[in-house]
Design a protein around this motif. Sequence first.
Motif, PDB file in Angstrom:
ATOM      1  N   GLY A 101      68.693 140.249  41.243  1.00 22.08           N
ATOM      2  CA  GLY A 101      69.372 140.038  42.524  1.00 22.08           C
ATOM      3  C   GLY A 101      69.174 138.677  43.134  1.00 22.08           C
ATOM      4  O   GLY A 101      69.532 138.465  44.283  1.00 22.08           O
ATOM      5  N   TYR A 137      70.168 136.277  31.167  1.00 22.67           N
ATOM      6  CA  TYR A 137      71.106 135.574  32.045  1.00 22.67           C
ATOM      7  C   TYR A 137      72.393 135.294  31.286  1.00 22.67           C
ATOM      8  O   TYR A 137      72.355 134.819  30.152  1.00 22.67           O
ATOM      9  CB  TYR A 137      70.503 134.255  32.525  1.00 22.67           C
ATOM     10  CG  TYR A 137      69.354 134.437  33.485  1.00 22.67           C
ATOM     11  CD1 TYR A 137      69.584 134.582  34.849  1.00 22.67           C
ATOM     12  CD2 TYR A 137      68.040 134.479  33.033  1.00 22.67           C
ATOM     13  CE1 TYR A 137      68.542 134.757  35.735  1.00 22.67           C
ATOM     14  CE2 TYR A 137      66.978 134.656  33.915  1.00 22.67           C
ATOM     15  CZ  TYR A 137      67.243 134.800  35.268  1.00 22.67           C
ATOM     16  OH  TYR A 137      66.208 134.981  36.141  1.00 22.67           O
TER      17      TYR A 137
ATOM     18  N   TRP B 231      71.127 128.382  39.032  1.00 22.29           N
ATOM     19  CA  TRP B 231      70.849 129.819  38.952  1.00 22.29           C
ATOM     20  C   TRP B 231      70.598 130.231  37.506  1.00 22.29           C
ATOM     21  O   TRP B 231      71.396 129.929  36.613  1.00 22.29           O
ATOM     22  CB  TRP B 231      72.013 130.627  39.524  1.00 22.29           C
ATOM     23  CG  TRP B 231      71.652 132.073  39.710  1.00 22.29           C
ATOM     24  CD1 TRP B 231      71.009 132.609  40.771  1.00 22.29           C
ATOM     25  CD2 TRP B 231      71.885 133.150  38.806  1.00 22.29           C
ATOM     26  NE1 TRP B 231      70.824 133.958  40.590  1.00 22.29           N
ATOM     27  CE2 TRP B 231      71.352 134.312  39.390  1.00 22.29           C
ATOM     28  CE3 TRP B 231      72.481 133.238  37.545  1.00 22.29           C
ATOM     29  CZ2 TRP B 231      71.397 135.562  38.777  1.00 22.29           C
ATOM     30  CZ3 TRP B 231      72.526 134.480  36.924  1.00 22.29           C
ATOM     31  CH2 TRP B 231      71.997 135.628  37.536  1.00 22.29           C
ATOM     32  N   GLY B 232      69.469 130.913  37.288  1.00 24.93           N
ATOM     33  CA  GLY B 232      69.107 131.335  35.939  1.00 24.93           C
ATOM     34  C   GLY B 232      68.420 130.236  35.144  1.00 24.93           C
ATOM     35  O   GLY B 232      67.958 130.471  34.034  1.00 24.93           O
ATOM     36  N   ASP B 253      66.047 127.962  39.733  1.00 28.23           N
ATOM     37  CA  ASP B 253      66.456 128.812  40.840  1.00 28.23           C
ATOM     38  C   ASP B 253      65.205 129.134  41.653  1.00 28.23           C
ATOM     39  O   ASP B 253      64.106 128.645  41.351  1.00 28.23           O
ATOM     40  CB  ASP B 253      67.236 130.042  40.368  1.00 28.23           C
ATOM     41  CG  ASP B 253      66.430 130.971  39.472  1.00 28.23           C
ATOM     42  OD1 ASP B 253      65.177 130.924  39.511  1.00 28.23           O
ATOM     43  OD2 ASP B 253      67.054 131.745  38.726  1.00 28.23           O
ATOM     44  N   CYS B 254      65.362 129.965  42.691  1.00 34.40           N
ATOM     45  CA  CYS B 254      64.239 130.147  43.621  1.00 34.40           C
ATOM     46  C   CYS B 254      63.009 130.717  42.929  1.00 34.40           C
ATOM     47  O   CYS B 254      61.885 130.242  43.119  1.00 34.40           O
ATOM     48  CB  CYS B 254      64.668 131.015  44.795  1.00 34.40           C
ATOM     49  SG  CYS B 254      65.217 132.686  44.356  1.00 34.40           S
ATOM     50  N   SER B 255      63.217 131.736  42.091  1.00 40.91           N
ATOM     51  CA  SER B 255      62.056 132.404  41.488  1.00 40.91           C
ATOM     52  C   SER B 255      61.476 131.616  40.328  1.00 40.91           C
ATOM     53  O   SER B 255      60.251 131.625  40.115  1.00 40.91           O
ATOM     54  CB  SER B 255      62.445 133.818  41.035  1.00 40.91           C
ATOM     55  OG  SER B 255      63.597 133.796  40.216  1.00 40.91           O
ATOM     56  N   TRP B 301      62.766 137.011  51.173  1.00 45.07           N
ATOM     57  CA  TRP B 301      63.905 137.447  51.967  1.00 45.07           C
ATOM     58  C   TRP B 301      64.603 138.580  51.240  1.00 45.07           C
ATOM     59  O   TRP B 301      64.661 138.595  50.002  1.00 45.07           O
ATOM     60  CB  TRP B 301      64.893 136.302  52.184  1.00 45.07           C
ATOM     61  CG  TRP B 301      64.398 135.252  53.124  1.00 45.07           C
ATOM     62  CD1 TRP B 301      64.714 135.111  54.439  1.00 45.07           C
ATOM     63  CD2 TRP B 301      63.498 134.177  52.819  1.00 45.07           C
ATOM     64  NE1 TRP B 301      64.062 134.023  54.985  1.00 45.07           N
ATOM     65  CE2 TRP B 301      63.309 133.432  54.013  1.00 45.07           C
ATOM     66  CE3 TRP B 301      62.807 133.780  51.682  1.00 45.07           C
ATOM     67  CZ2 TRP B 301      62.489 132.311  54.083  1.00 45.07           C
ATOM     68  CZ3 TRP B 301      61.981 132.664  51.737  1.00 45.07           C
ATOM     69  CH2 TRP B 301      61.826 131.945  52.930  1.00 45.07           C
ATOM     70  N   HIS B 308      65.723 139.086  47.370  1.00 44.50           N
ATOM     71  CA  HIS B 308      66.635 138.215  46.623  1.00 44.50           C
ATOM     72  C   HIS B 308      66.315 136.737  46.733  1.00 44.50           C
ATOM     73  O   HIS B 308      66.989 135.908  46.122  1.00 44.50           O
ATOM     74  CB  HIS B 308      68.074 138.460  47.074  1.00 44.50           C
ATOM     75  CG  HIS B 308      68.292 138.181  48.542  1.00 44.50           C
ATOM     76  ND1 HIS B 308      68.567 136.929  49.016  1.00 44.50           N
ATOM     77  CD2 HIS B 308      68.252 139.007  49.614  1.00 44.50           C
ATOM     78  CE1 HIS B 308      68.697 136.986  50.339  1.00 44.50           C
ATOM     79  NE2 HIS B 308      68.508 138.243  50.724  1.00 44.50           N
ATOM     80  N   HIS B 309      65.308 136.375  47.537  1.00 45.17           N
ATOM     81  CA  HIS B 309      64.989 134.944  47.642  1.00 45.17           C
ATOM     82  C   HIS B 309      63.499 134.770  47.886  1.00 45.17           C
ATOM     83  O   HIS B 309      62.863 135.597  48.554  1.00 45.17           O
ATOM     84  CB  HIS B 309      65.785 134.290  48.778  1.00 45.17           C
ATOM     85  CG  HIS B 309      65.621 132.799  48.842  1.00 45.17           C
ATOM     86  ND1 HIS B 309      65.981 131.964  47.812  1.00 45.17           N
ATOM     87  CD2 HIS B 309      65.119 131.989  49.809  1.00 45.17           C
ATOM     88  CE1 HIS B 309      65.724 130.706  48.134  1.00 45.17           C
ATOM     89  NE2 HIS B 309      65.184 130.696  49.345  1.00 45.17           N
ATOM     90  N   GLU B 321      61.626 125.190  48.643  1.00 49.23           N
ATOM     91  CA  GLU B 321      62.487 126.232  48.085  1.00 49.23           C
ATOM     92  C   GLU B 321      63.603 125.612  47.254  1.00 49.23           C
ATOM     93  O   GLU B 321      63.993 124.458  47.453  1.00 49.23           O
ATOM     94  CB  GLU B 321      63.100 127.079  49.201  1.00 49.23           C
ATOM     95  CG  GLU B 321      64.047 126.294  50.107  1.00 49.23           C
ATOM     96  CD  GLU B 321      64.792 127.167  51.102  1.00 49.23           C
ATOM     97  OE1 GLU B 321      64.943 128.374  50.837  1.00 49.23           O
ATOM     98  OE2 GLU B 321      65.233 126.631  52.144  1.00 49.23           O
ATOM     99  N   PRO B 323      67.262 126.381  47.195  1.00 55.06           N
ATOM    100  CA  PRO B 323      68.057 127.190  48.125  1.00 55.06           C
ATOM    101  C   PRO B 323      69.183 127.981  47.473  1.00 55.06           C
ATOM    102  O   PRO B 323      69.165 129.213  47.473  1.00 55.06           O
ATOM    103  CB  PRO B 323      68.623 126.167  49.114  1.00 55.06           C
ATOM    104  CG  PRO B 323      67.902 124.898  48.859  1.00 55.06           C
ATOM    105  CD  PRO B 323      67.436 124.949  47.437  1.00 55.06           C
ATOM    106  N   GLN B 324      70.181 127.306  46.945  1.00 56.04           N
ATOM    107  CA  GLN B 324      71.323 128.005  46.352  1.00 56.04           C
ATOM    108  C   GLN B 324      72.191 127.006  45.607  1.00 56.04           C
ATOM    109  O   GLN B 324      71.980 125.790  45.704  1.00 56.04           O
ATOM    110  CB  GLN B 324      72.133 128.728  47.417  1.00 56.04           C
ATOM    111  CG  GLN B 324      72.668 127.837  48.523  1.00 56.04           C
ATOM    112  CD  GLN B 324      73.252 128.640  49.667  1.00 56.04           C
ATOM    113  OE1 GLN B 324      73.354 129.863  49.605  1.00 56.04           O
ATOM    114  NE2 GLN B 324      73.646 127.972  50.739  1.00 56.04           N
ATOM    115  N   SER B 325      73.170 127.523  44.878  1.00 53.81           N
ATOM    116  CA  SER B 325      74.030 126.683  44.054  1.00 53.81           C
ATOM    117  C   SER B 325      74.645 125.548  44.875  1.00 53.81           C
ATOM    118  O   SER B 325      75.068 125.749  46.021  1.00 53.81           O
ATOM    119  CB  SER B 325      75.152 127.511  43.435  1.00 53.81           C
ATOM    120  OG  SER B 325      74.618 128.503  42.603  1.00 53.81           O
ATOM    121  N   ARG B 335      61.766 129.790  57.654  1.00 54.33           N
ATOM    122  CA  ARG B 335      62.727 130.590  58.426  1.00 54.33           C
ATOM    123  C   ARG B 335      62.229 132.036  58.451  1.00 54.33           C
ATOM    124  O   ARG B 335      62.029 132.644  57.396  1.00 54.33           O
ATOM    125  CB  ARG B 335      64.104 130.576  57.762  1.00 54.33           C
ATOM    126  CG  ARG B 335      64.757 129.228  57.640  1.00 54.33           C
ATOM    127  CD  ARG B 335      66.125 129.346  56.992  1.00 54.33           C
ATOM    128  NE  ARG B 335      66.070 129.947  55.666  1.00 54.33           N
ATOM    129  CZ  ARG B 335      65.873 129.265  54.540  1.00 54.33           C
ATOM    130  NH1 ARG B 335      65.709 127.955  54.585  1.00 54.33           N
ATOM    131  NH2 ARG B 335      65.831 129.886  53.387  1.00 54.33           N
TER     132      ARG B 335
END
Lengths: 164, 357
Positions: A101, A137, B231-232, B253-255, B301, B308-309, B321, B323-325, B335
């Motif tokens: 997720g 993935y 991502w990934g 990605d974040c993780s 989060w 998911h984050h 962090e 953050p996102q794509s 935050r």
Amino acid sequence: MLSLTSCTKDEHSSAPTHDGSQPARAEPHAAALEVCGRFATLALASDAAVDHGPSDARRRAADQLGTADLAGSLGGEGRDHDWPELARRQARVQVSTDPIGDDPPPVSTRAAAGVLAHRVAVSQDGWRRQLPDIAVYCSLVRVDGGWRVGRVNFADSSSSGTTR
Amino acid sequence: MSSGNKMTGIVLGLVVLLVSTLLMVLGGGQEEQRRTSLTGHVLGATQLDETKVPPWAVEPLRRAASRCTEITAPILAAQIETESAWNPDAYNEGSQATGLSQFIPTTWAHYGIDGDGDGSADARNPVDAILTQAAYMCSLIEFVKGRDGLTGEITDLALAAYNAGPGNVQKYGGIPPFQETTNYVTKIRDLAANKYSKRKRNPGVSLENLTGRAREVIRHASEQIGLDYAWGGGTLDGPGLGFGIDEGVSGFDCSSLVRFAYYQGSDHAITLPRVTDAQYAATQSQPVSVDALQPGDLLFWGVLGNIHHVALYIGDGKMIEAPQSGQKILAAEIRTGGDYFGATRVFGGPLDNAATV
């Protein structure tokens, strides 16, 4: 455990992003996730009674759910340290998956999806062994109105300590 | 590949590689044994300083560096400088070594790749040569990992195998005692770490007030600031190619970012699970309230069952962090609004049982 279809349009379109805002393009990616999950399940479900190596299952998955180019690019993905034991025991691998997720990016002409694959090796004499989880993935592209896997990565998902 | 030992070493090595591959396919069982004398590969900087390589080499090096985690773009660039000084037409009459990466014909026959899709694999074609160099180096990494009785660092041994042949690495149980080979490994490591690496100076992040084990974790995360979100993408050893709209983008990605930072910052002692939800599950036994946050804590989060984050707390109300794509890895104020879920502590928890630092 698995809910390949639980990641629904409604869940995605209503989920806030991690900064609390609503996603700008919360397009559904449930269909892409479902294909990635089926791909992972097929690709990791080796059957040592009939397969010559772990790459056979990946090739089957690529043939069924991948783009025309995918099978050729999977040549180096066949390494699997568990294979010798599976072969010795003529075992097969049962796979279940959970969606990853981690804020997958929005869907456009291509999509990203991932699943965490849980694997158990079983043989006909009752032997059973849990294998390490693998994060799978997928990059997916639209073909004939559906999604096909164009690129895939089987990522190590192990952790230290006593949790696994 | 410029050693006088190269011809015999590589021919012997090819035989060893082919036999070992066959054994793996047939279920040889040797890989089940423990290898205690190999050390995990020492992470160098992974980001290529693209200003230091010819423009035509940038894209092929990006592609080549995604082949396996141990073989980074700076290492490939350093090898090319050492092998051919970036001359695509370089040719050694003695060994018949050809092209940027100085492949001898027998090795090229087995490993040559048509990297640019022009219908032929040509050792003098820079794209073909660079992608084949990466593929061959990654096969040598697998060779080293699959052999018992070798001593040394994995990437060093693969470099030695490239220079002297895997047969000689096997024969001597490590880097062969050839001056040319030891110089080769040393030179490439030095070039990769200094000339060809782009190291970031942790913009906006001060490590001065940090002490203890969190400092190294945060240092590794902060060195990725400015790198793309993918991502990934990302592994325990460095950035990697993303998926979907992040296809072709190299980063984390974040993780994978916090997983990388803890793994490298703990000297490989702490490995977080790969994905955010599992990272929370593995650390939730040590929850931390916002007013008790300490550097190194993880911020999450989402909702239970769908975290998911994740971000890494670095002190003074800030975090690092991915953050996102479309965005880059950054340091920001924490935050705690939106769907902030909570924080956990890794140090002293279940994942830390193996840590000895």
